[in-house]
Design an enzyme around this catalytic site. Sequence first.
Site, PDB file in Angstrom:
ATOM      1  N   CYS A 261       0.856  -1.187   0.000  1.00  0.00           N
ATOM      2  CA  CYS A 261       0.000   0.000   0.000  1.00  0.00           C
ATOM      3  C   CYS A 261       0.894   1.241   0.000  1.00  0.00           C
ATOM      4  O   CYS A 261       1.757   1.388  -0.866  1.00  0.00           O
ATOM      5  CB  CYS A 261      -0.983  -0.009   1.160  1.00  0.00           C
ATOM      6  SG  CYS A 261      -0.252  -0.006   2.805  1.00  0.00           S
ATOM      7  N   ARG A 266      -2.404  -0.476   5.665  1.00  0.00           N
ATOM      8  CA  ARG A 266      -3.612  -0.966   5.007  1.00  0.00           C
ATOM      9  C   ARG A 266      -3.375  -2.342   4.388  1.00  0.00           C
ATOM     10  O   ARG A 266      -4.254  -3.202   4.400  1.00  0.00           O
ATOM     11  CB  ARG A 266      -4.068   0.024   3.927  1.00  0.00           C
ATOM     12  CG  ARG A 266      -4.736   1.265   4.442  1.00  0.00           C
ATOM     13  CD  ARG A 266      -5.086   2.229   3.313  1.00  0.00           C
ATOM     14  NE  ARG A 266      -3.898   2.857   2.733  1.00  0.00           N
ATOM     15  CZ  ARG A 266      -3.905   3.640   1.648  1.00  0.00           C
ATOM     16  NH1 ARG A 266      -5.048   3.864   1.017  1.00  0.00           N
ATOM     17  NH2 ARG A 266      -2.792   4.177   1.203  1.00  0.00           N
TER      18      ARG A 266
END
Length: 311
Positions: A261, A266
Amino acid sequence: MSALSLLRRSLSTLAATLLLGGAALADSSPLVTTDWLEKNLSDPKVRIVEVSVEPGLYERGHIPGAQNVVWHTDLVDTVTRDIASPEKFQALARKLGIDKDTTVILYGDSNNWFAAWGAWVFDIYGLRDNVKLVDGGRKKWELEKRLVATNPVPVKASTFTVAEPNRKLRARLADVVSVVEKKSDARILDIRSPDEFSGKIIAPAGFQELALRAGHIPGSVNVAWARAVNQADGTIKPVEELRKLYAEVGIDGSKPVITTCRIGERSSHTWFILSRLLGYQVANYDGSWTEYGNTVGLPINNPAGTVWGGK
């Protein structure tokens, strides 16, 4: 024993499990429901840990009995821009009263991004099967207006001994470059938003831009992390829906996967889904776009045509 007797016994076992509030099911699942957690708050073998990123959130109110872990200091080395060292993690686990036989329940804000990072680091250092996420995290607990506490509960320190780091769970820049140069058959899954992936923006609104270039790693595919959760309460979608979602871009477990990411938080959420729920071989690339996008000489793809500075 007759087939009918076997069926009756199976139904009886299922009924008993349901009457126990699903505790038996929680033993084999990497997720626990808010209902299950509320019924097991006083279990001495359960250690609840909040890993949130918003300052002061834990102090304003947390799940009763939860211990606090600060993502950007407890689980990382702020000087080397690395995960916590074995020595640092061991000291943290002991302080939290966590041992090999402890059931660790992680949850946090931001849709469990940082709690999933915690699960990833715990896994690297030998704590996996007993480490679970609260499905929906802090968001669901608050939506359901469940009880919160403001006073931390002291716990007895453990004698936990850290395991040799499992390096297969972590991808480094060299591993990613090997895929780009077609020297590895691993698949790179970028879980940022479509606008980040295309290069239209470098970071989501309100987030610090830590890369100079916009775009994505050549050969990577994109499934935004948010597509794997129910937006109303942050719970993770059913396994079969998840398998179909990732299979649409060629992520089906037949080849190793690298999740990426912006800074790796994330992508740890998707790492958790792919590795713990779907059983795929997955490594999280915590260097992510901040490292790859800033590395001199490496190729990128930028469909939006912005390339430098996102403009």
